[in-house]
Design a protein around this motif. Structure first.
Motif, short mmCIF file in Angstrom:
data_model
loop_
_atom_site.label_atom_id
_atom_site.label_comp_id
_atom_site.label_asym_id
_atom_site.label_seq_id
_atom_site.Cartn_x
_atom_site.Cartn_y
_atom_site.Cartn_z
N GLY A 27 0.81 -1.21 0.00
CA GLY A 27 0.00 0.00 0.00
C GLY A 27 0.84 1.26 0.00
N SER A 28 2.04 1.19 0.62
CA SER A 28 2.91 2.37 0.71
C SER A 28 3.75 2.59 -0.54
CB SER A 28 3.83 2.23 1.93
OG SER A 28 4.76 1.18 1.74
N THR A 29 3.84 1.60 -1.43
CA THR A 29 4.70 1.75 -2.60
C THR A 29 4.20 2.85 -3.54
OG1 THR A 29 3.50 -0.07 -3.71
CG2 THR A 29 5.57 -0.63 -2.59
N TYR A 30 2.89 3.13 -3.52
CA TYR A 30 2.37 4.17 -4.40
C TYR A 30 2.92 5.54 -4.00
CZ TYR A 30 -0.79 0.63 -6.15
OH TYR A 30 -1.29 -0.52 -6.71
N LEU A 31 3.00 5.80 -2.69
CA LEU A 31 3.58 7.05 -2.23
C LEU A 31 5.08 7.06 -2.47
CD1 LEU A 31 3.32 9.77 -0.85
CD2 LEU A 31 3.51 8.61 1.36
N ALA A 32 5.74 5.90 -2.28
CA ALA A 32 7.18 5.82 -2.53
C ALA A 32 7.49 6.10 -4.00
CB ALA A 32 7.70 4.43 -2.13
N ILE A 33 6.64 5.62 -4.91
CA ILE A 33 6.82 5.91 -6.34
C ILE A 33 6.73 7.41 -6.58
CG2 ILE A 33 5.69 5.72 -8.59
CD1 ILE A 33 5.00 2.81 -7.84
N GLY A 47 12.80 0.72 -14.16
CA GLY A 47 13.76 -0.23 -14.74
C GLY A 47 14.92 -0.51 -13.80
N ILE A 48 15.47 0.56 -13.21
CA ILE A 48 16.57 0.39 -12.23
C ILE A 48 16.09 -0.45 -11.06
CG2 ILE A 48 18.00 1.61 -10.55
CD1 ILE A 48 18.07 3.97 -12.54
N ARG A 49 14.90 -0.15 -10.58
CA ARG A 49 14.35 -0.87 -9.42
C ARG A 49 14.30 -2.37 -9.69
NH1 ARG A 49 7.93 -0.57 -7.66
NH2 ARG A 49 7.96 -2.39 -6.26
N VAL A 221 15.27 3.01 -3.08
CA VAL A 221 15.82 1.89 -2.30
C VAL A 221 14.70 1.18 -1.53
CG1 VAL A 221 17.36 1.25 -0.40
CG2 VAL A 221 18.11 2.91 -2.12
N TYR A 222 13.77 1.95 -0.98
CA TYR A 222 12.62 1.36 -0.28
C TYR A 222 11.81 0.47 -1.22
CZ TYR A 222 8.18 1.07 2.24
OH TYR A 222 7.04 0.61 2.86
N LEU A 223 11.59 0.95 -2.43
CA LEU A 223 10.84 0.16 -3.42
C LEU A 223 11.56 -1.14 -3.75
CD1 LEU A 223 9.73 3.03 -5.84
CD2 LEU A 223 8.20 1.59 -4.47
N MET A 224 12.88 -1.07 -3.86
CA MET A 224 13.66 -2.26 -4.20
C MET A 224 13.65 -3.28 -3.07
SD MET A 224 16.89 -0.30 -5.98
CE MET A 224 17.95 -1.74 -5.84
N VAL A 225 13.97 -2.82 -1.87
CA VAL A 225 14.14 -3.74 -0.74
C VAL A 225 12.80 -4.23 -0.20
CG1 VAL A 225 15.05 -4.01 1.59
CG2 VAL A 225 16.35 -2.73 -0.12
N PHE A 226 11.92 -3.28 0.10
CA PHE A 226 10.67 -3.66 0.76
C PHE A 226 9.56 -4.00 -0.25
CE2 PHE A 226 12.99 -1.25 3.93
CZ PHE A 226 12.85 -2.07 5.04
#
Length: 295
Positions: A27-33, A47-49, A221-226
């Motif tokens: 649910g938090s990834t939308y704000l992280a994006i 792409g990097i992610r 980084v949050y998107l990648m890891v979490f």
């Protein structure tokens, strides 16, 4: 007996932690994006992610002795990765350039409705309760498109529709394609989808105009890891340990989390139309979930 009771309690605790991870993190990834887009172009960021996360997971699994995917599995994984990550996630990141994170999450909430509908291609037609959920959910989607923010951003609205269709079709088709086993499937999808996203980035002539801030880099980084590792692992664990209806309950929790986080941390505001559409879409998804559980 005490050991058995302890194991049961430990299992329930793990399930609760996994559910919380899935609800909150996805649910938090939308704000992280939204935050990551402050420093990175959309397709390049995505792409990097996925390439870095996918390669890291792939080589970790291979080092642990997981067999390499066959050519047919690479092909199947690449097809699904292209649909889910280039079409699905790519559409979301493109839309979030002009659409709030909460509204983007709400648009994507219709994915389970389309997935059930696309399953009919392979002779798995929806039952009565699922049809009721589909019509209810699409009524909510129609209401959502009356929201002023989406009407002010036609490109964002179209991108969300494309993202929803691609993610749903890829999810339905993945059941009928040769795919790697276990976590390797996710790694292959992320690698192939990441490559497609970077090709799209090159095609769109994307470039980083200035050094990304610590805030936007941290969001990536949050998107990648979490978002790509922790939440995915939680989802796989739930699929093995609870009913599918509970494991997929993220579909109607993520929009609520995304809307609340967007309002709290980014000052995003949801209109009355948006709130009404959210209630209708989530009701439709719940009906679809109940219909699948009763089969």
């Amino acid at each position: 007996m005490d050991n058995i009771a302890s194991l049961r309690q430990d299992g329930k605790f793990k399930i609760l932690i996994a559910l919380f991870s899935l609800y909150f993190i996805w649910g938090s990834t939308y704000l992280a994006i939204k935050i990551a887009l402050e420093g990175f172009p959309p397709f390049m960021m995505a792409g990097i992610r996925f390439i870095l996360t996918g390669c890291g997971l792939y080589f970790f699994l291979r080092a642990r002795g997981t067999p390499a995917p066959r050519l047919s599995e690479w092909t199947g994984g690449s097809i699904v990765g292209g649909l889910l990550l280039l079409g699905g996630n790519g559409g979301v990141v493109y839309a979030e350039q002009t659409v709030s994170s909460g509204l983007a999450a709400l648009g994507v909430a219709a994915v389970p409705l389309w997935t059930v509908l696309f399953a009919g291609i392979w002779k798995r037609w929806p039952g009565r309760l699922e049809w009721a959920g589909i019509f209810t959910g699409f009524a909510g989607v129609a209401l959502l498109n009356l929201d002023g923010e989406l009407r002010a951003s036609p490109a964002g609205a179209v991108a969300l529709v494309i993202a929803t269709l691609c993610w749903a079709f890829g999810s339905a088709w993945s059941r009928h394609l040769p795919m790697p086993q276990g976590f390797l499937s996710g790694a292959v999808q992320m690698i192939s989808g990441g490559v497609f996203l970077l090709i799209a980035s090159l095609f769109c002539s994307e470039r980083i105009e200035a050094l990304p801030s610590l805030r936007s880099t941290g969001a990536l980084v949050y998107l990648m890891v979490f978002g790509s590792l922790v939440a995915f692992s939680a989802y796989v664990f739930l699929l093995k340990n609870v009913r599918p209806a509970l494991a997929t309950s993220y579909a109607y929790m993520n929009p609520v989390i995304a809307v609340l986080l967007g309002a709290w941390l980014a000052g995003e505001r949801m209109t009355g139309i948006g709130i009404g559409a959210m209630a209708i879409i989530i009701s439709g998804v719940v009906l679809v979930g109940l219909g699948q559980r009763n089969k």
